[in-house]
Design a protein around this motif. Structure first.
Motif, PDB file in Angstrom:
ATOM      1  N   GLU A  92      27.681   8.080  35.481  1.00 16.92           N
ATOM      2  CA  GLU A  92      26.979   7.267  35.002  1.00 16.92           C
ATOM      3  C   GLU A  92      27.136   5.187  36.020  1.00 16.92           C
ATOM      4  O   GLU A  92      26.596   4.445  36.973  1.00 16.92           O
ATOM      5  N   PHE A 149      27.429   8.844  30.354  1.00 20.73           N
ATOM      6  CA  PHE A 149      26.264   9.621  30.177  1.00 20.73           C
ATOM      7  C   PHE A 149      23.925   9.729  31.245  1.00 20.73           C
ATOM      8  O   PHE A 149      23.858   8.031  30.788  1.00 20.73           O
ATOM      9  N   PRO A 150      24.463   9.965  32.244  1.00 24.40           N
ATOM     10  CA  PRO A 150      24.679  11.527  32.259  1.00 24.40           C
ATOM     11  C   PRO A 150      25.890  11.391  32.607  1.00 24.40           C
ATOM     12  O   PRO A 150      26.254  10.420  33.612  1.00 24.40           O
ATOM     13  N   THR A 185      24.695  19.100  35.002  1.00 24.27           N
ATOM     14  CA  THR A 185      24.385  17.614  34.518  1.00 24.27           C
ATOM     15  C   THR A 185      24.733  18.297  32.835  1.00 24.27           C
ATOM     16  O   THR A 185      23.887  18.686  32.527  1.00 24.27           O
ATOM     17  N   THR A 187      23.712  15.564  29.412  1.00 21.66           N
ATOM     18  CA  THR A 187      22.940  14.362  29.419  1.00 21.66           C
ATOM     19  C   THR A 187      23.228  13.906  27.988  1.00 21.66           C
ATOM     20  O   THR A 187      22.693  12.922  27.379  1.00 21.66           O
ATOM     21  N   ASP A 188      23.679  14.852  27.074  1.00 20.07           N
ATOM     22  CA  ASP A 188      23.716  14.894  26.010  1.00 20.07           C
ATOM     23  C   ASP A 188      25.270  13.733  25.265  1.00 20.07           C
ATOM     24  O   ASP A 188      26.097  14.182  25.715  1.00 20.07           O
TER      25      ASP A 188
END
Length: 289
Positions: A92, A149-150, A185, A187-188
């Motif tokens: 990001e 993240f992501p 992708t 996200t965690d």
């Protein structure tokens, strides 16, 4: 010190003491913001660089035509990278890192692709868990540091398909299909590593290994758990005295990776012991300084 830029070909090593003639292993690296460590062909005044050498030596940087003490690695590096599958990880914050998966069993000497130690203060870095940027394992594991993240994992035209997992939790993060462009992708933020599973892992037995081995700072303990149950991972010294318990929790069947912090350990040999459902597996790991 130098006052003008100079080619890395003008970096030489002069022997110090007895022993084999010193040589530079692999590339000379500089750190680039938003990109991590990058191989360089030019030394700039006022900047820091990293190199790995054999033996002990005096460092000489001049403007002559004396060749670099190690092999001229540019051609070797580019040839291996061009034949490998590139994995690009972008985040990001516009950080971008690249690693390369070579054909299984094609890398004879991994240390020539070894990166410098992890950058300090959580700065951005992407590398394989064995501290290299080229890896030929069937199920390679990528280590992430300082990512926002992501993140997006891009793999274009790989030779084989992969299942992408979080080796800490065992969660499946996505799939990569051979012969096509792939983008996943994640996200965690609890994903410090990702593993690319290139083939089904044999879950018939409890196994443990450590990479890199030997290690000097951090390592990854790889554990295959055949059945659901409580898993304990502990580190012992060479005489069997418990140093630390790294994991003690319930796990489902699968492949996991656990951090081993070796920064505070004395040089020597240690034993990693894994216990699950009454079964034990061990592996030795050497800590070097």
């Amino acid at each position: 010190s130098i006052s003008y830029p100079t080619s890395t070909e003008n970096v030489t090593l002069l022997p110090f003491g007895s022993g084999a003639f010193p040589a530079i292993i692999g590339d000379i690296f500089g750190y680039v913001t938003n990109r991590g460590y990058q191989a360089v062909t030019e030394i700039q005044p006022g900047l820091g660089y990293w190199m790995k050498i054999t033996g002990q030596a005096y460092l000489s940087i001049c403007c002559g035509n004396t060749p670099k003490s190690g092999v001229n690695f540019n051609g070797v590096r580019e040839s291996v990278k061009n034949a490998a599958t590139r994995v690009t990880i972008s985040d990001e914050a516009s950080n971008v890192g690249e690693v390369y998966i070579a054909q299984n069993g094609s890398i004879e000497t991994r240390n020539v692709f070894e990166l410098p130690p992890l950058p300090p203060n959580g700065l951005f870095d992407v590398r394989f868990a064995d501290q290299t940027y080229v890896n030929d394992d069937v199920n390679p594991m990528i280590q992430l540091q300082g990512v926002t993240f992501p993140i997006t994992v891009t793999v274009n035209n790989p030779r084989q398909s992969y299942v992408v997992t979080n080796p800490i939790s065992g969660a499946v993060l996505g799939t990569i299909t051979a012969g096509r462009n792939n983008s996943i992708t994640i996200t965690d933020a609890r994903t410090p590593y990702i593993r690319l599973m290139g083939q089904e892992t044999d879950l018939s037995a409890l196994t443990v290994s450590v990479s890199p081995n030997p290690t000097n700072a951090t390592g990854m303990i790889n554990v295959t758990v055949p059945t659901t149950g409580r898993v304990t991972v502990a580190l012992y010294d060479a005489v069997g005295q418990l140093i630390s318990t790294i994991v003690d929790e319930e796990k489902t069947a699968g492949v996991y990776g656990f951090d081993m912090n070796a920064a505070g350990l004395a040089q020597g040999r240690y034993i990693v012991k894994v216990t699950a459902n009454g079964t034990t597996a061990t592996s030795t790991v050497s800590v070097v300084r």
